[in-house]
Design an enzyme around this catalytic site. Sequence first.
Site, PDB file in Angstrom:
ATOM      1  N   THR A 178       0.751  -0.970  -0.052  1.00  0.00           N
ATOM      2  CA  THR A 178       0.146  -0.055  -0.127  1.00  0.00           C
ATOM      3  C   THR A 178       0.640   1.163   0.088  1.00  0.00           C
ATOM      4  O   THR A 178       1.799   1.147   0.543  1.00  0.00           O
ATOM      5  CB  THR A 178      -1.152  -0.081   1.209  1.00  0.00           C
ATOM      6  N   GLY A 208     -10.113  -4.446   1.492  1.00  0.00           N
ATOM      7  CA  GLY A 208      -9.480  -3.928   2.830  1.00  0.00           C
ATOM      8  C   GLY A 208      -9.876  -2.515   2.940  1.00  0.00           C
ATOM      9  O   GLY A 208     -10.919  -1.835   2.561  1.00  0.00           O
ATOM     10  N   GLY A 230      -1.640  -1.473   6.512  1.00  0.00           N
ATOM     11  CA  GLY A 230      -1.357  -2.763   7.429  1.00  0.00           C
ATOM     12  C   GLY A 230      -2.487  -3.659   7.265  1.00  0.00           C
ATOM     13  O   GLY A 230      -3.088  -3.681   6.032  1.00  0.00           O
TER      14      GLY A 230
END
Length: 311
Positions: A178, A208, A230
């Site tokens: 990311t 996500g 994360g």
Amino acid sequence: MKPVIVIHGGAGALTRQAMSPEKELRYLAALQDIICQGQRLLTAGASALDVVTEAVTMLEDCPLFNAGRGAVFTHQGTHELDASIMDGRTLEAGSVVGVQRIRHPIQAARKVMEHSAHIMFTAAGAEALAREQGLEMVEPDYFSTDERYQQLLAAQQGAGKVLLDHDAPLDPERKFGTVGAVALDAEGNLAAATSTGGMTNKQVGRVGDSPILGAGCYASNRTVAVSCTGTGETFMRTLAAYDVAAMMEYGGLSLEKAADRVVMEKITSLGGSGGLIAVDGQGNIALPFNSEGMYRGYGYADDKPVVAIYR
Ligand code: ASP
């Protein structure tokens, strides 16, 4: 108050021992280039929104990071990219989910924000809008790199786990990617942008935190601009990005305390791993993470850029 850009390229089990010096230099140089470009734009008077769009576009083009080219593979060997952007001045926002053919998903999120009455578009609808808006479209395999494919094979061979992308096959459970950027411009406006390929070996259709406003991305001039990286599921369950803003607005916490509490207490207590970058309206910044490392950097206008990977 000085204009500033902060970026991240993902968090994970990034240790000095697991990284060759040559690879480390490549990452640091890529981060530094992007920050320098952001600083140039800020000095020239660009808006925070334009600066985060440009920074994330550059991160998407860099195959070292899990967004755009270099995105991780799903369980079926495809790519599904998510991105979001938010303007702290107006609270306008845009997001795209599960796109496979838009070269720069962050630009598509911005088009959603500026050229539709809605905030979030999934796959085919997002791609139709991007095409209509004249964005560059690519074949789905444009995003593939051999390194990511090896990660998929490693993930599938080891217990079929879903991985964050910067954890080497060494520790498949702790691998993230990311990219994101937050900025404060000369007019005092904040903006945030986040873009991702998601997690290696994720199920097709899994989404996500990155495209979810308030979870992986948030900006409000009243408080803060935040971009997260994360284990997305824990950032969604804690509404991590908005939680930083809420603690500042309702609890009167400083940026540093609010960001730390989210990452080091809330995310950690749910077993999540990762970090975030944030900037407030005074130009204070925070870059907390609870993993071994996070690719990160910042630069105040007319100052030296700072880049780092490990603690
Ligand atoms: N947060 C991203 C996701 O869950 C992954 C990452 O940050 O690497 O899709």
